[in-house]
Design an enzyme around this catalytic site. Structure first.
Site, PDB file in Angstrom:
ATOM      1  N   LEU A 209     -46.753 -16.802  57.848  1.00 31.15           N
ATOM      2  CA  LEU A 209     -46.479 -17.746  56.760  1.00 31.15           C
ATOM      3  C   LEU A 209     -45.731 -18.948  57.308  1.00 31.15           C
ATOM      4  O   LEU A 209     -44.757 -18.784  58.041  1.00 31.15           O
ATOM      5  CB  LEU A 209     -45.620 -17.090  55.670  1.00 31.15           C
ATOM      6  CG  LEU A 209     -46.203 -15.914  54.872  1.00 31.15           C
ATOM      7  CD1 LEU A 209     -45.123 -15.310  53.986  1.00 31.15           C
ATOM      8  CD2 LEU A 209     -47.392 -16.364  54.042  1.00 31.15           C
ATOM      9  N   HIS A 210     -46.190 -20.143  56.961  1.00 31.68           N
ATOM     10  CA  HIS A 210     -45.430 -21.321  57.396  1.00 31.68           C
ATOM     11  C   HIS A 210     -45.591 -22.528  56.470  1.00 31.68           C
ATOM     12  O   HIS A 210     -44.850 -23.497  56.597  1.00 31.68           O
ATOM     13  CB  HIS A 210     -45.848 -21.732  58.813  1.00 31.68           C
ATOM     14  CG  HIS A 210     -47.200 -22.397  58.884  1.00 31.68           C
ATOM     15  ND1 HIS A 210     -48.363 -21.686  58.838  1.00 31.68           N
ATOM     16  CD2 HIS A 210     -47.549 -23.705  58.972  1.00 31.68           C
ATOM     17  CE1 HIS A 210     -49.385 -22.511  58.920  1.00 31.68           C
ATOM     18  NE2 HIS A 210     -48.935 -23.745  58.993  1.00 31.68           N
ATOM     19  N   ARG A 211     -46.527 -22.479  55.521  1.00 31.81           N
ATOM     20  CA  ARG A 211     -46.779 -23.665  54.697  1.00 31.81           C
ATOM     21  C   ARG A 211     -45.680 -23.852  53.643  1.00 31.81           C
ATOM     22  O   ARG A 211     -45.186 -22.884  53.076  1.00 31.81           O
ATOM     23  CB  ARG A 211     -48.152 -23.583  54.033  1.00 31.81           C
ATOM     24  CG  ARG A 211     -49.268 -23.638  55.051  1.00 31.81           C
ATOM     25  CD  ARG A 211     -50.622 -23.893  54.446  1.00 31.81           C
ATOM     26  NE  ARG A 211     -51.647 -23.839  55.476  1.00 31.81           N
ATOM     27  CZ  ARG A 211     -51.992 -24.856  56.251  1.00 31.81           C
ATOM     28  NH1 ARG A 211     -51.392 -26.037  56.096  1.00 31.81           N
ATOM     29  NH2 ARG A 211     -52.916 -24.729  57.184  1.00 31.81           N
ATOM     30  N   ARG A 244     -39.971 -22.621  61.185  1.00 29.37           N
ATOM     31  CA  ARG A 244     -39.736 -23.192  59.854  1.00 29.37           C
ATOM     32  C   ARG A 244     -39.389 -22.098  58.845  1.00 29.37           C
ATOM     33  O   ARG A 244     -38.488 -22.239  58.022  1.00 29.37           O
ATOM     34  CB  ARG A 244     -41.000 -23.937  59.402  1.00 29.37           C
ATOM     35  CG  ARG A 244     -40.913 -24.503  58.003  1.00 29.37           C
ATOM     36  CD  ARG A 244     -42.293 -24.942  57.500  1.00 29.37           C
ATOM     37  NE  ARG A 244     -42.145 -25.641  56.234  1.00 29.37           N
ATOM     38  CZ  ARG A 244     -42.121 -26.957  56.104  1.00 29.37           C
ATOM     39  NH1 ARG A 244     -42.252 -27.711  57.166  1.00 29.37           N
ATOM     40  NH2 ARG A 244     -41.960 -27.510  54.923  1.00 29.37           N
ATOM     41  N   ASP A 283     -51.316 -17.954  55.759  1.00 28.46           N
ATOM     42  CA  ASP A 283     -51.604 -19.225  55.103  1.00 28.46           C
ATOM     43  C   ASP A 283     -52.087 -20.245  56.133  1.00 28.46           C
ATOM     44  O   ASP A 283     -52.113 -21.439  55.895  1.00 28.46           O
ATOM     45  CB  ASP A 283     -50.394 -19.755  54.312  1.00 28.46           C
ATOM     46  CG  ASP A 283     -49.148 -19.929  55.169  1.00 28.46           C
ATOM     47  OD1 ASP A 283     -49.232 -19.829  56.409  1.00 28.46           O
ATOM     48  OD2 ASP A 283     -48.065 -20.157  54.590  1.00 28.46           O
TER      49      ASP A 283
END
Length: 363
Positions: A209-211, A244, A283
């Site tokens: 997950l990073h968005r 992030r 994502d």
């Protein structure tokens, strides 16, 4: 013929590596072609950048712009200033070749065109339709000033036609990320986490997950991860954490016996995990392409995708961003109802050679 190859972020390296191999092969056959590898420094974390050069056999960059972090505008400005200086002081190439949709792609395309250097865009024409994504803006801007469009699918071809690009400038060549995947598949490496937590083939799930839509709101991220953990049928959930995302996770303080948060993995280690997983929850766009070719069920936590062929032909399903979509998708997975999928046309490991062949003919 001299080509500037632009790489700046983790997804770029997988796409640029086979192009380097194809140029080297053509050069060794006596063709008039060479390259100058330019690393913009957009990803400056060793785990996100450096190890990829080692593992994929990418040579040391001829030039590193050292753009580093910052806001979208700061990164774009730093890359444009750095690349312009190279073009002015070290000479202009015959072509600037950019790949994908990161900030480096757009910034170097703009800089090249303003100094009258032609631009080729590898992975041109893909669209999510979501203008809240920085990548979508990068794609649109880059394609608006590109000379040679190299595409991964007929959907991308049609997107370009709709924007007014004539067929003579569109080259449907396939997917260079899959060139890299197929080349290095025999070399995938078991990561330390495999033995450390006792993973077994087909008995764990990989998550990335990073968005911003998923990770920038504390409560949303917490609910999302809890929902995933609660519906994995007790299987380990292996989560290589993007820098992030890690910042947000530290404030949430989430933990679970089956949730294994680890550092980002190298290319060979990460794909070792993916190839043997029960499924992948992500994502990312690129991972949906890799899971499609490897035949691994993939759940994408996004409201849209710029890679629809991974859904219509592959193993990917778009779940949206509502955590409540996790439960029915997991039920489908564990009941054995997930689709098998197939491999899209020209995703065959020969894309880079087709690209170089076009460039030798046209330039």
């Amino acid at each position: 013929m001299l080509i500037d190859l632009i790489a700046g972020a983790r997804p770029n390296f997988m796409k640029i590596s086979p192009i380097i191999d194809a140029i080297d092969k053509a050069k060794n056959e006596g063709k008039n072609i060479d390259f100058r590898l330019i690393h913009t420094g957009q990803h400056y974390d060793k785990n996100m950048s450096g190890s990829f050069f080692d593992q994929l056999g990418i040579p040391e960059p001829d030039i590193n712009l050292g753009a580093g972090g910052g806001t979208q505008a700061e990164q774009t400005a730093a890359i444009m200033i750095g690349y312009e200086k190279i073009l002015v002081e070290k000479g202009k190439p015959d072509l600037c070749l950019v790949v994908g949709d990161v900030t480096s792609t757009m910034a170097c395309a703009i800089t090249a065109q303003k100094l009258h250097v032609k631009v080729a865009h590898v992975e041109a024409g893909i669209r999510s339709g979501d203008w809240t994504m920085p990548e979508e803006i990068n794609r649109m801007v880059t394609d608006s000033i590109t000379n040679f469009f190299f595409t991964t699918s007929e959907v991308a071809n049609e997107n370009l036609r709709k924007s007014g690009i004539e067929d003579g400038r569109i080259y449907f060549v396939g997917n260079t990320m899959i060139d890299t995947l197929l080349k290095h598949k025999p070399r995938f490496q078991k990561p330390e986490v495999w033995d450390k937590i006792g993973l077994e083939e087909g008995e764990y799930i990989v998550m990335t997950l990073h968005r911003p839509a998923n990770v920038d709101q504390e409560e949303k991220l917490k609910e999302l991860i809890q929902e995933i953990v609660n519906h994995t049928n007790g299987l380990p959930l292996v989560f290589p954490v993007h820098p992030r995302t890690r910042k947000m996770l530290e404030t949430i303080g989430i933990s679970h016996a089956k949730l294994h948060m680890i550092e980002p993995l190298g290319y060979l280690e990460f794909n070792y995990l993916v190839e043997r997983a029960k499924a992948v929850v992500t994502d990312s766009g690129g991972i949906t392409e890799e899971t499609t070719v490897m035949g691994i069920p993939c759940m994408t936590l996004r409201a849209n995708t710029e890679r629809p062929e991974t859904i219509t032909q592959g193993t990917n399903e778009l779940l949206g961003v509502d955590p409540q979509a996790i439960s029915p998708a997991m039920e489908k997975l564990f009941s054995g109802q997930w689709k098998k999928g197939g491999i899209p046309e020209l995703w065959d490991g020969q894309t880079a050679e087709r690209i170089v062949s076009v460039l030798l003919e046209k330039l």
